[in-house]
Design a protein around this motif. Structure first.
Motif, short mmCIF file in Angstrom:
data_model
loop_
_atom_site.label_atom_id
_atom_site.label_comp_id
_atom_site.label_asym_id
_atom_site.label_seq_id
_atom_site.Cartn_x
_atom_site.Cartn_y
_atom_site.Cartn_z
N LEU A 96 -7.39 2.77 -7.50
CA LEU A 96 -7.45 3.07 -6.13
C LEU A 96 -6.16 2.74 -5.56
N GLU A 97 -5.62 1.78 -5.72
CA GLU A 97 -4.04 1.57 -4.99
C GLU A 97 -3.14 2.34 -5.41
N MET A 98 -3.29 2.93 -6.61
CA MET A 98 -2.42 3.75 -7.33
C MET A 98 -2.38 5.06 -6.56
N VAL A 99 -3.53 5.79 -6.28
CA VAL A 99 -3.69 6.87 -5.57
C VAL A 99 -3.38 6.80 -4.30
N GLY A 103 -1.46 1.43 -13.25
CA GLY A 103 -2.24 1.22 -11.78
C GLY A 103 -1.44 0.30 -10.73
N GLY A 104 -2.19 0.24 -9.76
CA GLY A 104 -1.44 -0.69 -8.53
C GLY A 104 -0.51 0.12 -7.95
N PRO A 105 -0.30 -0.55 -6.64
CA PRO A 105 0.77 0.28 -5.81
C PRO A 105 2.27 -0.11 -5.78
N SER A 106 2.67 -0.93 -6.76
CA SER A 106 4.08 -1.32 -6.87
C SER A 106 5.04 -0.02 -7.22
N ALA A 107 4.64 1.14 -7.47
CA ALA A 107 5.47 2.33 -7.69
C ALA A 107 5.68 3.09 -6.49
N GLY A 108 5.23 2.55 -5.50
CA GLY A 108 5.13 3.43 -4.17
C GLY A 108 6.95 4.08 -3.77
N LEU A 109 7.64 2.99 -3.74
CA LEU A 109 9.05 3.37 -3.48
C LEU A 109 9.78 4.24 -4.40
N GLY A 148 8.42 -1.62 -5.78
CA GLY A 148 8.04 -1.94 -4.20
C GLY A 148 6.98 -1.07 -3.74
N THR A 149 6.06 -1.43 -3.08
CA THR A 149 4.94 -0.71 -2.38
C THR A 149 5.51 -0.20 -1.11
N ILE A 150 4.91 1.01 -0.71
CA ILE A 150 5.26 2.07 0.34
C ILE A 150 4.38 2.09 1.37
N ALA A 151 4.71 1.64 2.52
CA ALA A 151 3.67 1.70 3.74
C ALA A 151 3.97 2.98 4.23
N PRO A 152 3.09 3.71 5.04
CA PRO A 152 3.28 5.02 5.95
C PRO A 152 4.17 5.08 6.81
N ASN A 153 4.65 3.85 7.27
CA ASN A 153 5.85 3.79 8.02
C ASN A 153 7.41 3.81 7.27
N GLY A 154 7.07 3.84 5.97
CA GLY A 154 8.33 3.71 5.05
C GLY A 154 8.68 2.42 4.79
N LYS A 155 8.19 1.37 5.27
CA LYS A 155 8.60 0.13 4.83
C LYS A 155 8.38 -0.29 3.38
#
Length: 350
Positions: free
Chosen positions: A116-119, A238-244, A269-276
């Motif tokens: 879920l976090e990856m998607v 899995g996970g969100p850490s590849a977002g950047l 790094g995770t990536i937030a919709p605002n780019g952080k």
């Protein structure tokens, strides 16, 4: 036979028994080890990992590598030998299990949460890359999972964007949930969905479950982009850490020239919709994984900088990345002059 000999003979099986107990007794710890690195600008099974339909792409030299960590699964046991190896190794780490997993966590629950976090991170990565490029898009609701035995089974598919219900627009998961509850069990609903860039209308009838109307799907807040972007990463990651790194890879694919000037870059790094860019776990193990694959420069989330300085980074430069825009600026500066001054990690709190 002397008393010393008897003592020696008795000590051997006792020592063996103690070692057996040490090997077989599970301890409440989790180990972190350097994992795989994956070039998001590369290919998997003969296909580019980043696929774009409806927009011109630019395939250039260079690598942007996401980094991973091998983490003990929640239902796996860790013995004394493994704990000692983790403590001794400069590239590994040991943490109490309660710090990493909530009580009662199962392998399946952990896998599902990671997927879920990856998607979610991939959707955010596309949004951030398009924002950096000045391309407009809208909000949407994406189907993440479908129960094959529920009303949505065989009707909706994972990845569908739900556009409207009975003609009423749907933007958020909450909008869809309210529409289903308002319809009630046994009332047919018409859903307009977008699948692979094509709109279609499907019908289904909610059923009652736990006293409420349900259609049997799980939803995610997502976006409706003007063209299709998919990231075909191995589902075991899995996970969100590849977002950047996803965001940088998409940006590079949609812009002419190589963002890395042909070099090998890694990061996390995770990536937030605002780019952080947000912090992640296992930063030292990820730096070790990158070092082992010849990476020249490593992008570190600002909040992980202090911890990153304790890693054995070798000849890699550790660059502080607070936002996606900061990361793009740093890479463009580095591509022009590899010796240029870049935002650096320091021992101060970010």
């Amino acid at each position: 036979m002397t008393q010393r000999t008897w003592a020696g003979l008795l000590a051997v099986p006792l020592l063996i028994a103690l070692w057996a107990i040490a090997l077989l007794t599970p301890l409440p710890f989790v180990t972190y080890e350097p994992g795989l690195t994956v070039d998001v600008l590369g290919a998997r099974d003969g296909k580019e990992i980043i696929q774009v339909e409806g927009r011109k792409t630019y395939r250039d030299d260079g690598e942007l590598r996401l980094t991973t960590v091998y983490v003990t699964r929640p239902e796996s046991d860790v013995n004394l030998i493994q704990v000692m190896e983790g403590w001794i190794s400069s590239d590994e780490a040991v943490y109490p299990k309660r710090v990493v997993y909530p009580p009662g966590e199962t392998d399946e629950a952990s896998r599902k949460e990671g997927a879920l976090e990856m998607v979610s991170s991939q959707d955010a990565a596309v949004a951030v890359a398009l924002t950096e490029l000045g391309i407009d898009f809208g909000e949407a609701t994406k189907v993440f999972a479908v129960d094959p035995k529920a009303p949505a089974g065989g009707v909706l598919e994972v990845g569908d964007l739900v556009r409207s219900v009975n003609g009423e627009p749907i933007t958020t998961p909450s909008d869809l949930e309210k529409a289903v509850l308002a319809a009630g069990p046994g009332t047919e609903m018409d859903l307009t969905v977008e699948r692979a860039g094509t709109e279609r209308t499907v019908s289904l009838t909610p059923e009652e479950k736990d006293g409420k109307a349900r259609i049997g799907i799980e939803m995610l807040p997502s976006y409706r982009f003007p063209f299709q972007v998919t990231v075909g990463i191995d589902e075991r990651i899995g996970g969100p850490s590849a977002g950047l790194m996803f965001s940088l890879g998409i940006y590079d694919t949609l812009t002419p020239g190589s963002l890395t000037d042909g070099g090998v870059i890694a990061g996390t790094g995770t990536i937030a919709p605002n780019g952080k860019v947000g912090p992640i776990g296992g930063i030292q193990q990820k730096i070790a994984a990158a070092r082992q694959t010849g990476v020249e420069l490593f992008l570190v989330p600002a909040a992980n900088c202090r911890e990153a300085l304790g890693a054995a980074s070798g000849d890699m430069r550790l660059v502080r990345a607070a936002t996606m825009h900061d990361a793009v600026d740093a890479l463009e500066t580095w591509a022009e002059d590899p010796e240029a001054r870049l935002p650096a990690c320091t021992g101060e709190a970010s």
